[in-house]
Motif scaffolding. Sequence first.
Motif, mmCIF file in Angstrom:
data_model
loop_
_atom_site.group_PDB
_atom_site.id
_atom_site.type_symbol
_atom_site.label_atom_id
_atom_site.label_comp_id
_atom_site.label_asym_id
_atom_site.label_seq_id
_atom_site.Cartn_x
_atom_site.Cartn_y
_atom_site.Cartn_z
ATOM 1 N N TRP A 426 0.813 -1.219 0.000
ATOM 2 C CA TRP A 426 0.000 0.000 0.000
ATOM 3 C C TRP A 426 0.847 1.270 0.000
ATOM 4 O O TRP A 426 0.337 2.362 -0.278
ATOM 5 N N LEU A 427 2.115 1.128 0.312
ATOM 6 C CA LEU A 427 2.955 2.320 0.420
ATOM 7 C C LEU A 427 2.936 3.145 -0.872
ATOM 8 O O LEU A 427 2.821 4.374 -0.823
ATOM 9 N N PRO A 428 3.015 2.485 -2.057
ATOM 10 C CA PRO A 428 2.953 3.269 -3.307
ATOM 11 C C PRO A 428 1.586 3.927 -3.531
ATOM 12 O O PRO A 428 1.485 4.827 -4.366
ATOM 13 N N TRP A 429 0.552 3.488 -2.843
ATOM 14 C CA TRP A 429 -0.726 4.195 -2.938
ATOM 15 C C TRP A 429 -0.613 5.554 -2.255
ATOM 16 O O TRP A 429 -1.323 6.490 -2.605
ATOM 17 N N GLU A 430 0.249 5.631 -1.250
ATOM 18 C CA GLU A 430 0.361 6.877 -0.481
ATOM 19 C C GLU A 430 1.507 7.754 -0.954
ATOM 20 O O GLU A 430 1.395 8.971 -0.970
ATOM 21 N N GLN A 431 2.639 7.125 -1.288
ATOM 22 C CA GLN A 431 3.840 7.920 -1.563
ATOM 23 C C GLN A 431 4.268 7.783 -3.025
ATOM 24 O O GLN A 431 4.145 6.712 -3.627
ATOM 25 N N SER A 432 4.831 8.881 -3.552
ATOM 26 C CA SER A 432 5.197 8.890 -4.964
ATOM 27 C C SER A 432 6.439 8.041 -5.224
ATOM 28 O O SER A 432 7.191 7.705 -4.305
ATOM 29 N N ALA A 433 6.642 7.723 -6.482
ATOM 30 C CA ALA A 433 7.805 6.921 -6.877
ATOM 31 C C ALA A 433 9.103 7.601 -6.426
ATOM 32 O O ALA A 433 10.037 6.929 -5.961
ATOM 33 N N ASP A 434 9.166 8.913 -6.553
ATOM 34 C CA ASP A 434 10.382 9.625 -6.151
ATOM 35 C C ASP A 434 10.649 9.496 -4.649
ATOM 36 O O ASP A 434 11.793 9.366 -4.223
ATOM 37 N N VAL A 435 9.587 9.565 -3.875
ATOM 38 C CA VAL A 435 9.749 9.450 -2.417
ATOM 39 C C VAL A 435 10.180 8.028 -2.044
ATOM 40 O O VAL A 435 11.074 7.823 -1.214
ATOM 41 N N LEU A 436 9.555 7.054 -2.678
ATOM 42 C CA LEU A 436 9.942 5.664 -2.410
ATOM 43 C C LEU A 436 11.408 5.447 -2.787
ATOM 44 O O LEU A 436 12.179 4.826 -2.053
ATOM 45 N N GLN A 437 11.786 6.002 -3.920
ATOM 46 C CA GLN A 437 13.157 5.866 -4.399
ATOM 47 C C GLN A 437 14.140 6.511 -3.415
ATOM 48 O O GLN A 437 15.188 5.953 -3.104
#
Lengths: 458, 458
Positions: A426-437
């Motif tokens: 679910w994390l990618p539902w909340e945070q953008s690809a750049d933030v995850l990266q």
Amino acid sequence: MSSKQVSFLENLKKVLPDESVVQDELVLSENSRDFGQLSEMPINPIAVVFPTEAQQVQQLMQLATEFGMPVISRGAGTGVSGGVHVLGEAVILNLSRMNRILDIRPDDEIAVVEPGVINHDLNVAVAKFGLMYAPDPASYKMSTLGGNVATNAGGLRCAKYGVTRESVLSLDVVLADGRLIRVGKNTFKGVAGYDLTALFTGSEGTLGVVVRAVLRLRYLPVDERDVSLLFPSLEEAVHGVQLIAKARIQPAILELIDHATIQVLDKQYSTNLSASGGAMLLARLDGYGAAREEEAIREVFADRNVVLSSAGSSEATQLIEMRRTSRGDTKDDAYRTGEDVAIPKSKMVEYVHRLQAAAKQERVDLRMISHVGDGNLHPTFSVEPDDVGDPLARLHRAVESSVRIALEMGGTITGEHGVGLIKKDWLPWEQSADVLQLQRSIKSLLDPLNILNPGKAI
Amino acid sequence: MSSKQVSFLENLKKVLPDESVVQDELVLSENSRDFGQLSEMPINPIAVVFPTEAQQVQQLMQLATEFGMPVISRGAGTGVSGGVHVLGEAVILNLSRMNRILDIRPDDEIAVVEPGVINHDLNVAVAKFGLMYAPDPASYKMSTLGGNVATNAGGLRCAKYGVTRESVLSLDVVLADGRLIRVGKNTFKGVAGYDLTALFTGSEGTLGVVVRAVLRLRYLPVDERDVSLLFPSLEEAVHGVQLIAKARIQPAILELIDHATIQVLDKQYSTNLSASGGAMLLARLDGYGAAREEEAIREVFADRNVVLSSAGSSEATQLIEMRRTSRGDTKDDAYRTGEDVAIPKSKMVEYVHRLQAAAKQERVDLRMISHVGDGNLHPTFSVEPDDVGDPLARLHRAVESSVRIALEMGGTITGEHGVGLIKKDWLPWEQSADVLQLQRSIKSLLDPLNILNPGKAI
Ligand SMILES: Cc1cc2nc3c(=O)[nH]c(=O)nc-3n(C[C@H](O)[C@H](O)[C@H](O)COP(=O)(O)OP(=O)(O)OC[C@H]3O[C@@H](n4cnc5c(N)ncnc54)[C@H](O)[C@@H]3O)c2cc1C
Ligand SMILES: Cc1cc2nc3c(=O)[nH]c(=O)nc-3n(C[C@H](O)[C@H](O)[C@H](O)COP(=O)(O)OP(=O)(O)OC[C@H]3O[C@@H](n4cnc5c(N)ncnc54)[C@H](O)[C@@H]3O)c2cc1C
């Protein structure tokens, strides 16, 4: 066991005391998981290591780096997100024997602890000095301060006193390669360099091992007043939270329990609360203003259809105690899932409506218990195992709806329990690809071999 | 101007509106420094860029990355650590025109702001809804919220309500390469992923440019009571802080002003406070408990040699207002240096003793003003320019002593002002090589070309 694993353990046993490297099957299996309900079954770790001092943690991590061996730090295993679940080759680093309170400095209002100290034990020790350690997850009698730091745990009193992060001043952390660093400061304020203390706080064992913490204490309040408020419906109870805020009252504790949960309490404690209402708020007012805040609450709800505990009675206090110590449903079985969203405060009533609709649509049972003063809601969904029409699929859909709706309303997928394994999708539902990266690159920086609780949290 | 600089500016002017790239000499020089007193003279930036929206900041950073051009973010330039000083080739990114309050959501108790909003302006706007933004540096009428976030500013009310970090929920940050990310959440609680919000908070413009912030508000207290306490000596005033804590009183504001500072106030405001005592505590009690806390303070000091402002008088309130709005000595001249240490609370009396001894030994003038409720002390040292025996060298030694003594006592070199340029040499006195290295590697990760406020903070 692979030859790498055998050789790793041989080397480990050379440097650590015999009793600290355990391979007993029962211990392995007890240490293979936490309270999180995961579809994938955990496997046993290759060993459980019980260090008694920081240097042993360093030695373990040096070897782990040498061998590329995954290490999962573990406190009491009360986590509910699968944060300590073992899904592949791993050693469990169980910190429960590093449980000394190293120092209490009453006049500085700080305590220095090892990570394995149980939250409640610290509170008992500092109470002698008229002090408390504020963040009190409902697991406070079981969970460790190291685990609390690593999850940035919330708790009942956090409505007024802030979550764990606000009470962590300094940490000693063993890094992936075995180096020991000290971050933060011993003072309440301090801005030298980046806030590495906050970076490690809530990092769920993926950036380093917490081996010592300097914690901020607070003086115990001079007065405490507890009030329970029984509302006709869940929505009205949630709306009550707004009314309390608008009256500028700051409860130390403000918990919500719904009708179904009241019924569970009734069963557990032979009470008869559910007979008289829909949902309940439990408020604790504390400090010099406690009495006046209690009065103010009574005024706010005087003309409303709300039943308050009578002034001076111990009713509300008992209820808060039940809530605090109740295991409730946290040890989920396969047909029950508890969630942990947080919602902007103005949206809580609407959220509850939509949640109820989603539960109805999927024909799942819904109940709710909440640190509602902070907008942190714990809905629990369940189905009957022998029900028709794929109950598990319906359960799953209801849970996902609850999370999607929370995000649509500007909320978060996890208010306090952490991402662990269970919320990773679910994390990618909340945070953008750049933030995850960015998070992944911070992880690589601190743990280039990906041996610290790999696959968790981010 | 080098051909690189010319070409950079040409490109910039192609993408940004004309009025946003300024090369006027006066503007350049006004933007070349902050309130920090630095021995090295700042030089002019090659231009000052005034964006009005986040996208322009992104365009600037894209070009800066392309050209390897250093960019120094600037709010109001009220910093006192040289954080915005220009010492080499650089563009100033002045965020003061991005000063819109984007949203106030009273029922969520949050506000959404652009970075250039002045702290006080937000407080005026939210007061209409019965709310406040708690962190209030004494510069609150001048400094920007972006600058407050970037320095993790403290303030008077932080004794009770926490520093800036505790009120920052979410940030939009433009990264070195021009990407825009959003970190954090809109809710009070939330633990999804690493605490990147805290990482950017206090990073002094070295990791990214804050272009939007979601800030937590609080309801204004229902009641406020101010008390001033005049003590025979500085040590007794500092000891009074302990007595207040032990009585479990939590003032919203607890400030210390010493005799020399009282004399300055006397001059500035034509009062006659210095006649009657040595040092003063100014306390504000707020909320439902304000009246009872005021009584409790009066009881604590009843049998002591302390002169309290009379109940109901506006004396203490006026003094707090003077303290809050007084520029004091912050615009340091070359013969005066203000410090910003924080000390564990139990050590404050001893610290004051040793500080006085150090000042005496170096024959420098010492005064002190403090957010003493948090252990955050601001001693100011000065010498007479025409004094014999190298006054500047003595000043320098006294300042260094004050910092070394603070560290010996377990304190920090900066409680709230940040490291900037001025405290960079002291950072290794406080933090280990490994910790410094870790911070540098986080910096490289986010800013590989070292173009964001290079040479500052870490
Ligand atoms: C009945 C019950 C009530 C609960 N109530 C709350 C509540 O009110 N609020 C709340 O926030 N949570 C609550 N929880 C969840 C849980 O108790 C918390 O997350 C707690 O902080 C976990 O502590 P622990 O010692 O059990 O850690 P564990 O479960 O052992 O570990 C949790 C995570 O921290 C990491 N970790 C543990 N120790 C260290 C260390 N020393 N260094 C680095 N990483 C480490 C682990 O790798 C894992 O990722 C509750 C759980 C139960 C069962
Ligand atoms: C009279 C006076 C009283 C003061 N009292 C206090 C006090 O009580 N507590 C306290 O903590 N400080 C105090 N200060 C110091 C100062 O006001 C604070 O540090 C304030 O937060 C700086 O805000 P600013 O807008 O002036 O930022 P600036 O001085 O312009 O910048 C400060 C730092 O933040 C960076 N920065 C600014 N904006 C951004 C942005 N949008 N994105 C990224 N980086 C950015 C800059 O690069 C620089 O490193 C005082 C100063 C004065 C002159």
